[in-house]
Write a protein that holds these residues in place. Structure first.
Motif, PDB file in Angstrom:
ATOM      1  N   ARG A 122       0.792  -1.430  -0.073  1.00 29.54           N
ATOM      2  CA  ARG A 122       0.196  -0.083  -0.041  1.00 29.54           C
ATOM      3  C   ARG A 122       0.769   1.232   0.085  1.00 29.54           C
ATOM      4  NH1 ARG A 122      -4.049  -1.911   4.904  1.00 29.54           N
ATOM      5  NH2 ARG A 122      -5.044  -3.550   3.756  1.00 29.54           N
ATOM      6  N   ARG A 123       2.103   1.294   0.193  1.00 32.23           N
ATOM      7  CA  ARG A 123       2.626   2.317   0.384  1.00 32.23           C
ATOM      8  C   ARG A 123       2.530   3.391  -1.043  1.00 32.23           C
ATOM      9  NH1 ARG A 123       4.949   2.960  -4.085  1.00 32.23           N
ATOM     10  NH2 ARG A 123       6.784   1.963  -4.927  1.00 32.23           N
ATOM     11  N   THR A 124       2.789   4.635  -0.373  1.00 35.23           N
ATOM     12  CA  THR A 124       2.657   5.749  -1.413  1.00 35.23           C
ATOM     13  C   THR A 124       3.943   6.483  -1.675  1.00 35.23           C
ATOM     14  OG1 THR A 124       2.295   7.636   0.355  1.00 35.23           O
ATOM     15  CG2 THR A 124       0.298   6.274  -0.601  1.00 35.23           C
ATOM     16  N   ASP A 125       4.135   7.311  -2.407  1.00 32.38           N
ATOM     17  CA  ASP A 125       5.259   8.036  -2.547  1.00 32.38           C
ATOM     18  C   ASP A 125       5.669   8.854  -1.511  1.00 32.38           C
ATOM     19  OD1 ASP A 125       5.509   7.343  -5.239  1.00 32.38           O
ATOM     20  OD2 ASP A 125       4.795   9.035  -6.166  1.00 32.38           O
TER      21      ASP A 125
END
Length: 240
Positions: A122-125
């Protein structure tokens, strides 16, 4: 000597001048704890308790409410107030504080391994930016003189991993563990010279963890954090 009958009228004694509700609640707790009112017993009525304690019925009512909140008594509509436990419920932070370091770390591994896997999915920038910054702060803290600062920076990195899982319940649970984790790591630092026992301060593992999250590889992220926490737990147990 057998405990007094639940219906016996043993004087409770007058109270000293101080917060009356707290005193009344403590006096009633003492009677429950010493077996005068065992589990299942019905407490005397408010009027009787007020007379024995030398306080008003409103004070007794508040004291009983405090005991109910602690899980000791329960009011039953039309029947009265009954004892349901002899010891108060223990809140979660208190239970964690008295838990063994091994027990805490077992649960920590369950939380963080799953958090790392979710973070990789799920990580985002923005999460990656936060993780890179946390790793840099950990490097800087290791080079500094204060071991407490390094431990705090290490925990901050792990907190950033949990945050990247984007599960608020998981984040809240981890936050409850942080004070106990910090104490355990400070204990380890008092027994082991971290800088000489691990000159790389686990940087390779933490950098690999972030890379696994960056490349969205959940199995690798979970395995890396499990291996790292196993290593820390072993060091803690050897120190004890």
């Amino acid at each position: 000597m057998p405990p007094a009958s639940p219906n016996s009228r043993v004087p409770l004694g007058p109270l000293r001048p101080s917060p009356l509700v707290e005193q009344a609640a403590q006096r009633l707790r003492d009677r429950i704890a010493d077996g005068s009112w065992p589990v299942g017993a019905k407490l005397p009525g408010e009027t009787t308790l007020a007379r024995d304690l030398g306080v008003g019925r409103s004070t007794v009512r508040e004291a009983l409410r405090a005991l109910a909140g602690a899980g000791l008594v329960q009011a039953r509509q039309g029947a009265g107030v009954f004892v349901i436990a002899t010891e108060p419920d223990e809140d979660w932070p208190a239970r964690l504080r008295r838990a063994s370091v091994a027990d805490v770390y077992e649960i920590r591994m369950m939380l963080e391994v799953r958090a790392a896997e979710l973070a990789a999915e799920r990580r985002t920038d923005a999460d990656l930016t936060a993780l890179d910054a946390a790793l840099a702060a950990r490097d800087e803290a290791f080079a500094g003189p204060a071991i407490e600062a390094f431990i705090d920076a290490d925990i901050a990195l792990h907190t950033a991993v949990v945050a990247a899982a984007h599960n608020p319940v998981l984040a809240d649970l981890f936050a409850e563990f942080v004070p106990v984790l910090r104490d355990g790591l400070l204990d380890l630092a008092a027994l082991v010279d971290v800088r000489t026992s691990d000159t790389a301060h686990g940087r390779a593992a933490h950098a690999a963890l972030i890379d696994a999250i960056r490349t969205q590889n959940p199995p690798e992220a979970g395995q890396i954090i499990k291996t790292e926490l196993d290593r820390t737990l072993s060091a803690l147990l050897q120190g004890r």
